[in-house]
Scaffold this motif. Sequence first.
Motif, mmCIF file in Angstrom:
data_model
loop_
_atom_site.group_PDB
_atom_site.id
_atom_site.type_symbol
_atom_site.label_atom_id
_atom_site.label_comp_id
_atom_site.label_asym_id
_atom_site.label_seq_id
_atom_site.Cartn_x
_atom_site.Cartn_y
_atom_site.Cartn_z
ATOM 1 N N PRO A 191 0.856 -1.188 0.000
ATOM 2 C CA PRO A 191 0.000 0.000 0.000
ATOM 3 C C PRO A 191 0.891 1.237 0.000
ATOM 4 C CG PRO A 191 -0.613 -1.513 1.770
ATOM 5 C CD PRO A 191 0.682 -2.000 1.192
ATOM 6 N N LEU A 192 0.530 2.238 -0.762
ATOM 7 C CA LEU A 192 1.385 3.421 -0.868
ATOM 8 C C LEU A 192 1.084 4.483 0.185
ATOM 9 C CD1 LEU A 192 1.567 3.886 -4.730
ATOM 10 C CD2 LEU A 192 3.229 2.827 -3.195
ATOM 11 N N LEU A 193 -0.163 4.562 0.640
ATOM 12 C CA LEU A 193 -0.515 5.614 1.582
ATOM 13 C C LEU A 193 0.023 5.315 2.980
ATOM 14 C CD1 LEU A 193 -4.151 6.449 0.489
ATOM 15 C CD2 LEU A 193 -2.058 7.744 0.036
ATOM 16 N N ARG A 194 0.417 6.365 3.651
ATOM 17 C CA ARG A 194 1.016 6.262 4.986
ATOM 18 C C ARG A 194 0.036 5.643 5.971
ATOM 19 N NH1 ARG A 194 4.351 11.276 7.243
ATOM 20 N NH2 ARG A 194 5.279 10.875 5.227
ATOM 21 N N SER A 195 0.559 4.759 6.803
ATOM 22 C CA SER A 195 -0.232 4.118 7.852
ATOM 23 C C SER A 195 0.711 3.711 8.976
ATOM 24 C CB SER A 195 -0.963 2.887 7.304
ATOM 25 O OG SER A 195 -0.029 1.916 6.861
ATOM 26 N N THR A 196 0.133 3.338 10.090
ATOM 27 C CA THR A 196 0.937 2.805 11.188
ATOM 28 C C THR A 196 0.724 1.306 11.201
ATOM 29 O OG1 THR A 196 0.737 4.851 12.436
ATOM 30 C CG2 THR A 196 1.335 2.885 13.675
ATOM 31 N N ASP A 197 1.806 0.544 11.083
ATOM 32 C CA ASP A 197 1.746 -0.906 10.958
ATOM 33 C C ASP A 197 2.528 -1.577 12.086
ATOM 34 O OD1 ASP A 197 0.572 -0.256 8.540
ATOM 35 O OD2 ASP A 197 2.219 -0.989 7.305
ATOM 36 N N THR A 198 2.056 -2.749 12.464
ATOM 37 C CA THR A 198 2.820 -3.609 13.361
ATOM 38 C C THR A 198 3.155 -4.867 12.581
ATOM 39 O OG1 THR A 198 1.669 -2.772 15.315
ATOM 40 C CG2 THR A 198 2.814 -4.878 15.539
ATOM 41 N N VAL A 199 4.449 -5.202 12.519
ATOM 42 C CA VAL A 199 4.886 -6.406 11.817
ATOM 43 C C VAL A 199 5.761 -7.230 12.739
ATOM 44 C CG1 VAL A 199 4.778 -5.403 9.507
ATOM 45 C CG2 VAL A 199 6.892 -5.248 10.791
ATOM 46 N N THR A 200 5.686 -8.534 12.572
ATOM 47 C CA THR A 200 6.581 -9.443 13.288
ATOM 48 C C THR A 200 7.470 -10.089 12.239
ATOM 49 O OG1 THR A 200 4.923 -9.806 15.000
ATOM 50 C CG2 THR A 200 6.732 -11.394 14.868
ATOM 51 N N LEU A 201 8.762 -9.901 12.408
ATOM 52 C CA LEU A 201 9.736 -10.344 11.416
ATOM 53 C C LEU A 201 10.523 -11.539 11.919
ATOM 54 C CD1 LEU A 201 11.133 -6.795 10.638
ATOM 55 C CD2 LEU A 201 9.465 -8.059 9.276
ATOM 56 N N ARG B 172 7.670 -2.473 4.298
ATOM 57 C CA ARG B 172 7.168 -1.298 3.578
ATOM 58 C C ARG B 172 8.114 -0.132 3.776
ATOM 59 N NH1 ARG B 172 1.599 0.532 5.164
ATOM 60 N NH2 ARG B 172 1.990 1.950 3.437
ATOM 61 N N TRP B 173 8.104 0.762 2.815
ATOM 62 C CA TRP B 173 8.922 1.959 2.863
ATOM 63 C C TRP B 173 8.231 3.049 2.066
ATOM 64 C CZ3 TRP B 173 11.227 4.142 -1.504
ATOM 65 C CH2 TRP B 173 11.035 3.415 -2.680
ATOM 66 N N PRO B 174 8.611 4.278 2.112
ATOM 67 C CA PRO B 174 9.614 4.852 2.998
ATOM 68 C C PRO B 174 9.112 4.844 4.449
ATOM 69 C CG PRO B 174 8.455 6.605 1.844
ATOM 70 C CD PRO B 174 7.960 5.300 1.273
ATOM 71 N N VAL B 175 10.052 4.797 5.370
ATOM 72 C CA VAL B 175 9.728 4.756 6.791
ATOM 73 C C VAL B 175 9.857 6.171 7.353
ATOM 74 C CG1 VAL B 175 10.432 3.836 9.031
ATOM 75 C CG2 VAL B 175 10.440 2.357 7.007
ATOM 76 N N HIS B 176 8.837 6.589 8.095
ATOM 77 C CA HIS B 176 8.821 7.932 8.682
ATOM 78 C C HIS B 176 9.016 7.901 10.189
ATOM 79 C CE1 HIS B 176 7.636 9.640 4.868
ATOM 80 N NE2 HIS B 176 6.882 8.570 4.741
ATOM 81 N N ALA B 177 8.724 6.769 10.806
ATOM 82 C CA ALA B 177 8.898 6.646 12.251
ATOM 83 C C ALA B 177 8.951 5.172 12.621
ATOM 84 C CB ALA B 177 7.745 7.312 12.995
ATOM 85 N N TYR C 180 5.700 0.693 13.327
ATOM 86 C CA TYR C 180 6.331 1.752 12.535
ATOM 87 C C TYR C 180 5.336 2.414 11.594
ATOM 88 C CZ TYR C 180 6.764 -1.318 8.377
ATOM 89 O OH TYR C 180 6.529 -2.112 7.289
ATOM 90 N N THR C 181 5.761 3.527 10.998
ATOM 91 C CA THR C 181 4.916 4.297 10.091
ATOM 92 C C THR C 181 5.590 4.389 8.722
ATOM 93 O OG1 THR C 181 4.130 5.592 11.963
ATOM 94 C CG2 THR C 181 3.708 6.496 9.768
ATOM 95 N N PRO C 182 5.136 3.546 7.781
ATOM 96 C CA PRO C 182 5.654 3.614 6.409
ATOM 97 C C PRO C 182 4.633 4.247 5.469
ATOM 98 C CG PRO C 182 4.679 1.485 6.768
ATOM 99 C CD PRO C 182 4.466 2.278 8.039
ATOM 100 N N GLY C 183 5.070 4.558 4.263
ATOM 101 C CA GLY C 183 4.177 5.014 3.210
ATOM 102 C C GLY C 183 4.359 6.478 2.867
ATOM 103 N N TYR C 184 3.513 6.926 1.969
ATOM 104 C CA TYR C 184 3.575 8.292 1.453
ATOM 105 C C TYR C 184 2.322 9.060 1.860
ATOM 106 C CZ TYR C 184 7.100 6.432 -1.767
ATOM 107 O OH TYR C 184 8.210 5.837 -2.302
ATOM 108 N N GLU C 185 2.465 10.346 2.055
ATOM 109 C CA GLU C 185 1.303 11.225 2.175
ATOM 110 C C GLU C 185 0.737 11.387 0.767
ATOM 111 O OE1 GLU C 185 -0.183 12.437 4.762
ATOM 112 O OE2 GLU C 185 1.301 11.863 6.256
#
Length: 185
Positions: A45-55, A67-72, A120-125
């Motif tokens: 997904p391209l739009l910015r969101s806050t995601d939780t992932v387990t790697l 996902r990227w770009p990462v903002h936080a 973290y918060t990835p994606g674009y505005e």
Amino acid sequence: MYATVAQLAHRLQLDVDDLTEDDTAALTELLEDAGQVIDDEVGQPLLRSTDTVTLDGSGAASLILPRWPVHAVDEVTLIAVDGTETALAHREGYLWSTSGVLTRLGGCWPAHDRAVRVLYTPGYEEAELGSRVRRICLRLAVAGRRNPGGADSEDIADTRVRWHTPGMELTTAEKATLAKYASRP
């Protein structure tokens, strides 16, 4: 969504004030479908969101977020094999980059499955995506409305009609435009 109902209505030469709730719902669905075609092409997904992932742990000093770009990066938690969790502090236990690389400070990431949980918060505005992605989304939605089955010809008795209005399919040029947003493998 990468475009608004009002923008799609304008493209379809519809008066927004005359749209019924059903019309608005149908146009919204077309925009969502078009957005999904775009997301499927780029692999994220391209739009910015806050995601939780387990790697899964890499056993190396770096992990790559999906996902990227990462903002936080708000939280990084190590998860031991026995389920014990240890929170890491930014600049003490890890660093992160906008390209989505998490670097472990003072060691390596664990080397087992489901070893690291990241909030973290990835994606674009929307403004960062610009008019190109919006234009692609609108073209796909219009095509989906005009040719929902994606047909390229129609046979009626002895008459065959062919047209060049694909359904919700990306053109080669659109794929090239979206390539810069592609996720990493």
